[in-house]
Design an enzyme around this catalytic site. Structure first.
Site, PDB file in Angstrom:
ATOM      1  CG  HIS A  79      -1.836  -1.181   1.274  1.00  0.00           C
ATOM      2  ND1 HIS A  79      -2.492  -1.566   2.425  1.00  0.00           N
ATOM      3  CD2 HIS A  79      -2.192  -2.097   0.332  1.00  0.00           C
ATOM      4  CE1 HIS A  79      -3.200  -2.653   2.189  1.00  0.00           C
ATOM      5  NE2 HIS A  79      -3.022  -3.001   0.929  1.00  0.00           N
ATOM      6  CG  HIS A 239      -7.495  -2.956  -1.639  1.00  0.00           C
ATOM      7  ND1 HIS A 239      -6.878  -1.938  -0.943  1.00  0.00           N
ATOM      8  CD2 HIS A 239      -6.771  -4.072  -1.357  1.00  0.00           C
ATOM      9  CE1 HIS A 239      -5.857  -2.419  -0.262  1.00  0.00           C
ATOM     10  NE2 HIS A 239      -5.769  -3.715  -0.504  1.00  0.00           N
ATOM     11  CG  ASP A 243      -3.414  -5.131  -2.829  1.00  0.00           C
ATOM     12  OD1 ASP A 243      -2.974  -4.304  -2.009  1.00  0.00           O
ATOM     13  OD2 ASP A 243      -4.227  -6.029  -2.511  1.00  0.00           O
ATOM     14  CG  HIS A 266      -0.232  -9.469  -2.546  1.00  0.00           C
ATOM     15  ND1 HIS A 266      -0.239  -8.150  -2.928  1.00  0.00           N
ATOM     16  CD2 HIS A 266      -1.062  -9.558  -1.466  1.00  0.00           C
ATOM     17  CE1 HIS A 266      -1.028  -7.464  -2.118  1.00  0.00           C
ATOM     18  NE2 HIS A 266      -1.538  -8.294  -1.232  1.00  0.00           N
TER      19      HIS A 266
END
EC number: 3.5.1.108
Length: 306
Positions: A79, A239, A243, A266
């Protein structure tokens, strides 16, 4: 010339670590031209330093975590990375006195305002970009992510897929060109999200001890548990895009290319970045002596961030 950027002065904030639940002090310091993005664990003696490097990402469970050869970790960098990337910063020392960056409110917004409050200044060296020259795609079952050539900045397109009544088809997709203005106004406030059943399991395992409704969107089987609801109707996919911006910045440079992803996270983002960097024909460093030839998001007008 498009120049490198750093902070005008150091700035410090204290927040809660997502995994430990303990207070974490974060300090952001200016750095000379050509330093790059450096992370430091100042709670260790001597302090341990990491350079932004896709190959140092050793754990992508719940967050992006760098691990060095001695097993020293810095978690939850994505973030903050996204905010640094969106503001076009090139040189920065990021210090934490714990194994993780504080989660703040679960978005990039607190980091944006921390960085802007410190002030951003240009340095007398050309800014280096990574320009994508060939399409690279990574797949994992039905999930996939790719980077392909696009010279006018970083174009992003993300789709999520969840079987949940609050995640309807009209809020599963978002696309955007990355600029400071677009990031701040469109996705910076998008918070991380999770499901109640996962929170209970993780906390029973001693993980996510700092997680709460103050720093995450939490869903049960039918609804969103946060009393204030969502900040954007499509906050969840935004979001995930946030990321991705942070994960792609693990190379330490702003990327010029087009990123498209379906159900990526991720781990897949990092695999894609590693695959790109490992293929020397897929990318090149570029600078811009002529400001007018640079991507619009990095031209002088973008100094007005908000």
């Amino acid at each position: 010339m498009i120049k490198q950027r750093t902070l005008k002065q150091a700035t410090t904030v204290t927040g809660i670590g997502l995994h430990s639940g303990q207070k974490v002090k974060l300090t952001l310091r200016p750095a000379p031209a050509n330093t790059g993005i450096i992370y430091a664990r100042t709670d260790l003696t001597p302090a341990v330093y990491f350079t932004a490097d896709a190959n140092l990402v050793g754990d992508t469970t719940l967050c992006t975590c760098m691990i060095n050869d001695d097993g020293v970790r810095i978690s939850t960098v994505e973030h903050l990375n996204a905010a640094v990337s969106a503001l076009g910063l090139d040189n920065l020392i990021i210090e934490v006195n714990a194994p993780e960056v504080p989660i703040m409110d679960g978005s990039s917004s607190p980091f944006i305002y921390l960085l802007l409050d410190a002030g951003i200044e240009e340095q007398e060296s050309p800014k280096k970009f990574i320009r994508i020259k060939q399409t690279v795609r990574i797949e994992d079952g039905d999930k996939w992510a790719e980077l392909k050539p696009y010279n006018n900045g970083l174009k992003l397109d993300f789709t999520i897929e969840f079987n949940h009544p609050m995640i309807s088809k009209d809020v599963r997709h978002f696309n955007m060109e990355l600029s400071a203005k677009n990031f701040i106004h469109n996705i910076s406030r998008a918070r991380t999200f999770t499901f109640m059943k996962d929170v209970e399991y993780l906390q029973s395992m001693g993980l996510a001890l700092g997680g709460s409704l103050d720093n995450a969107i939490v869903l049960d089987e039918y609804r969103i548990l946060n009393e204030e609801g969502l900040r954007y109707k499509d906050e969840l996919v935004k979001h995930k895009m946030l990321d991705s911006i942070g994960d792609l910045f693990m190379c330490g440079y702003n990327i010029l290319g087009e990123f498209t992803a379906y159900k990526s996270g991720h781990g897949l983002n990092n695999k894609l970045l590693r695959a790109v960097l490992a293929n020397k024909n897929a990318w090149e460093f570029v600078t811009f002596d002529d400001t007018q030839q640079a991507p619009q998001g990095y031209q002088i007008g973008e100094q007005v961030f908000i």
